[in-house]
Enzyme design. Structure first.
Site, PDB file in Angstrom:
ATOM      1  N   ARG A   1       0.814  -1.214   0.000  1.00  0.00           N
ATOM      2  CA  ARG A   1       0.000   0.000   0.000  1.00  0.00           C
ATOM      3  C   ARG A   1       0.854   1.273   0.000  1.00  0.00           C
ATOM      4  NH1 ARG A   1      -5.103  -0.421   2.568  1.00  0.00           N
ATOM      5  NH2 ARG A   1      -4.674   1.547   3.591  1.00  0.00           N
TER       6      ARG A   1
ATOM      7  N   TRP B   1       0.763   6.577   6.100  1.00  0.00           N
ATOM      8  CA  TRP B   1       0.905   7.353   4.857  1.00  0.00           C
ATOM      9  C   TRP B   1       0.528   8.765   5.292  1.00  0.00           C
ATOM     10  CZ3 TRP B   1       2.188   7.017  -0.284  1.00  0.00           C
ATOM     11  CH2 TRP B   1       1.685   8.008  -1.107  1.00  0.00           C
TER      12      TRP B   1
ATOM     13  N   ASN C   1      -6.479   5.594  10.473  1.00  0.00           N
ATOM     14  CA  ASN C   1      -6.418   5.719   9.019  1.00  0.00           C
ATOM     15  C   ASN C   1      -7.481   6.726   8.622  1.00  0.00           C
ATOM     16  OD1 ASN C   1      -6.385   5.426   6.282  1.00  0.00           O
ATOM     17  ND2 ASN C   1      -6.906   3.237   6.278  1.00  0.00           N
ATOM     18  N   GLY C   2      -7.097   7.834   7.989  1.00  0.00           N
ATOM     19  CA  GLY C   2      -8.092   8.824   7.574  1.00  0.00           C
ATOM     20  C   GLY C   2      -7.674  10.218   7.991  1.00  0.00           C
TER      21      GLY C   2
ATOM     22  N   GLU D   1      -5.072  13.557 -22.215  1.00  0.00           N
ATOM     23  CA  GLU D   1      -4.874  12.548 -21.174  1.00  0.00           C
ATOM     24  C   GLU D   1      -5.412  11.182 -21.634  1.00  0.00           C
ATOM     25  OE1 GLU D   1      -3.326  11.755 -18.638  1.00  0.00           O
ATOM     26  OE2 GLU D   1      -4.544  10.270 -17.608  1.00  0.00           O
TER      27      GLU D   1
ATOM     28  N   GLU E   1       0.355   4.606 -23.233  1.00  0.00           N
ATOM     29  CA  GLU E   1       1.265   3.994 -22.263  1.00  0.00           C
ATOM     30  C   GLU E   1       0.839   2.591 -21.868  1.00  0.00           C
ATOM     31  OE1 GLU E   1      -0.138   6.694 -18.379  1.00  0.00           O
ATOM     32  OE2 GLU E   1       1.924   6.061 -18.567  1.00  0.00           O
TER      33      GLU E   1
ATOM     34  N   HIS F   1      -6.268  21.680 -39.820  1.00  0.00           N
ATOM     35  CA  HIS F   1      -4.920  22.184 -40.089  1.00  0.00           C
ATOM     36  C   HIS F   1      -3.908  21.052 -40.239  1.00  0.00           C
ATOM     37  CE1 HIS F   1      -6.622  26.089 -39.372  1.00  0.00           C
ATOM     38  NE2 HIS F   1      -7.107  25.634 -38.216  1.00  0.00           N
TER      39      HIS F   1
ATOM     40  N   LYS G   1       7.214   4.337 -12.093  1.00  0.00           N
ATOM     41  CA  LYS G   1       6.242   5.125 -11.325  1.00  0.00           C
ATOM     42  C   LYS G   1       6.801   6.496 -10.968  1.00  0.00           C
ATOM     43  CE  LYS G   1       2.349   5.851  -9.330  1.00  0.00           C
ATOM     44  NZ  LYS G   1       1.307   6.260 -10.282  1.00  0.00           N
TER      45      LYS G   1
END
Ligand code: F6R
Length: 614
Positions: free
Chosen positions: A27, A74, A100-101, A487, A494, A510, A609
């Site tokens: 994670r 995190w 968590n949060g 995008e 990719e 054009h 990444k």
């Protein structure tokens, strides 16, 4: 987001907690810690960085005991260091919390605690909870009764777990809102807790899910589930049949698909605490130090980002120019860093970067700084180089993004840009308060609308399977959805390794028209907004040249069926917000084309990444 584990039983908790945390490493995290309780004592061990650092700490100083909790952090509030690592303890060091949060109202809760003499050791939003629990435990309450008193006062998103030497042999877990999982694993004479299934599978496959507003009281002998009022609940037990690998992906085939589906939740997380309820004004936390005077003095903004982050930057230009009337340029960092850019006094340079470690973006930030610009970064990874270099930081709160292809980080960049453009417009007086309020309300509705788009996935998958062999694709958009076309093409390239080109539809005449024939699928974003009529004529030009048009159109657009071969529907919203919806089917389309081709979706060839080299 963070990982949570817990154990109550006859065995030593430490190795079990360390093993559980190891299984949640995928994670992503920046620090880790455990709290283990035995004989009226609570032992805390924490370390910054990887689990190996925590393993070294516990090897030197083991913690004995058969009840404990563990956490991988995190960072969201406070830098990623040992002091901010969980568990956090109360003043007496007898009760610990992991979380968590995001607790939105932590500052309001903290003030009276500080006034009462509570000592805070971290910069986190979390620590406030354990001091509140400390006060409740003083009156002789059980740990669960203390949690029942405290948790309802918390606003925001939270999965929490507590242990206390005052109430031995017990873990209390709680969940408010949809943030993070709280899963109880049922064993024989022992029970477990985890935020994610992979941490449990080694020990048990029988689990119960704690839902928002519910509590679990876990001991070796059993588990009780309670609602907010403390009433006991009957909970179903579920048997998990996933293997460890699919459990890490919550049952999705790839991390990318999981991350696409996480978007409603992470957008909600990004929005947490960002509007002052009394004034209706957008507010950011202390990492954005731009004063109102500084905002009014801005005369130019340069936005920087590589790849997907660069397309988010382009959406940002449309938003900021429209809502705050500040001229914006969007620059490719690898160009900006090597040319001789003009930086004026009163200029803000904004970088957008999921990882915060992309070397070209960092070098371009450096260049801007050297020339006197103020630096703001929109970044997902707290403590990353970009967050350390910038004068101001706005976090994405997307949680760890594991798939190389960026999806939920892109959506949260857009959401933060919506908030920032409104923030600027409110302070510069360029945004009519009624219109601003309406726009904000629509921003808050985005999670529901994204969820509606995700429900279209079976149709998008079928479409991708029909076109998976095409060698070239063209993506068309106009206005604020021109970047969405870029995008969409970028993601398809990719992941699928097909050639795809994104362009502003007005540019077709054009040169690009020369490419159109019956073998070229043309994906066109044709929403009922200020560009609708122009987009319709652009796709009619494609049809006239035998091209196949796949239109991304609004739910109630009946006219589109006559102009497109295939239609993907998205709900209608404010034009400025529509990129956050229109991009979702394009990400799903790219995913399913690539998966159908058998490509390694999460790790496309030749890509990384975090691009930490030039
Ligand atoms: C696309 C993608 C890349 C990144 C780019 C910037 O799916 O992942 O184009 O967007 O490498 O990365 P960050 O945002 O980490 O600076």
């Amino acid at each position: 987001m963070c990982g949570i584990v817990g154990y109550a039983g006859p065995q030593q908790a430490l190795p079990l907690l360390m093993d559980g945390l190891k299984r949640l490493e995928y994670r992503g995290y920046d620090s880790a810690g455990v709290a283990i309780q035995h004989d009226g004592v609570l032992e805390i061990r924490r370390a910054e960085g990887k689990l190996a650092n925590l393993a070294a700490v516990v090897a030197k100083s083991p913690a004995a005991g058969a009840t404990g909790i563990g956490h991988t952090r995190w960072a969201t509030h406070g830098r990623p260091n040992e002091q901010n690592a969980h568990p956090h303890v109360d003043c007496g060091g007898v009760t610990a919390v992991i979380h968590n949060g995001i607790i939105e109202n932590f500052e309001a809760l903290k003030k009276p605690l500080v006034d009462k003499g509570h000592r805070f050791m971290s910069e986190t939003d979390t620590e406030v909870v354990v001091h509140l629990i400390e006060d409740e435990l003083k009156s002789g309450k059980s740990l669960e009764d203390a949690a029942l008193a405290v948790v309802p006062t918390l606003e925001g998103a939270a999965a929490l777990a507590f242990v206390s030497a005052k109430d031995p042999g017990k873990i209390v877990a709680a969940r408010i809102s949809n943030a993070g999982g709280v899963i109880v694993g049922h064993g024989e004479g022992e029970n477990y807790l985890a935020s994610d299934i992979p941490a449990l599978l080694e020990h048990t496959r029988t689990v119960s899910y704690v839902e928002p507003g519910e509590f679990a009281v876990i001991t070796a002998g059993g588990v009780r589930f309670l609602d907010r009022a403390g009433t006991q609940l009957e909970k179903a037990k579920t048997t998990i049949t996933w293997d460890t690998v699919s459990a890490a992906k919550s049952g999705y085939k790839h991390f990318m698909l999981k991350e696409i589906h996480e978007q409603p939740r992470v957008i909600s997380d990004t929005l947490l605490g960002r509007v002052d309820r009394a004034s209706g004004r957008v507010v950011f936390d202390a990492d954005l130090k731009l004063t109102d005077d500084a905002v009014r003095a801005l005369d130019r903004i340069t936005l920087l980002g590589c790849g997907t982050a660069g397309y988010a930057a382009l959406v940002g230009k449309y938003l900021i120019e429209r809502l705050a009337r500040i001229p914006c340029d969007v620059e490719i960092p690898s160009e900006y860093r090597y040319r001789d850019p003009v930086v004026t006094k009163g200029q803000l340079v904004i970088s957008l970067t999921q990882s915060g470690e992309t070397v070209d973006t960092l070098a371009a930030m450096e260049e801007g700084k050297k020339r006197g610009a103020r630096l703001l970064t929109f970044v997902n990874v707290m403590g990353s180089q970009a967050s350390r270099m910038a004068d101001d930081v706005i976090y994405l709160h997307a949680g760890p993004e594991i798939s190389v292809a960026s999806t939920k980080a892109y959506s949260t960049m857009l959401v933060d840009l919506y908030l920032f453009a409104i923030f600027l417009g409110q302070r510069r007086g360029t945004l009519d308060p009624t219109a601003g309020g309406k726009l904000l309300a629509e921003v808050f509705h985005l999670p529901t609308l994204v969820d509606a788009v995700l429900r279209e996935e079976p149709k998008i998958k079928a479409l991708a399977y029909r076109h998976h062999q095409a060698k070239d694709f063209l993506y068309l958009g106009r206005g604020v959805n021109y970047p969405t076309a870029l995008e969409g093409a970028h993601k398809l390239k990719e992941l699928s390794y097909s050639h795809a080109e994104g362009t502003a539809a007005g540019e077709m005449k054009h040169g690009i028209n020369a490419l159109i024939d019956e073998s070229l699928p043309v994906v066109a974003i044709v929403l009922q907004d200020s560009t609708y009529k122009k987009m319709l004529s652009n796709i009619q030009e494609v049809r006239a040249r035998a091209g196949a048009v796949i239109a991304v159109a609004n739910d109630d657009d009946e006219e589109i069926a006559q102009n497109a071969s295939e239609v993907i529907r998205v709900p209608k919203t404010n034009e400025l917000l529509s990129p956050a919806l229109a991009v979702v089917p394009l990400h799903l389309f790219a995913y399913h084309v690539a998966d159908r081709r058998g490509n390694d979706v999460d790790q496309p060839r030749n890509l990384a990444k975090a691009v930490t080299v030039e």
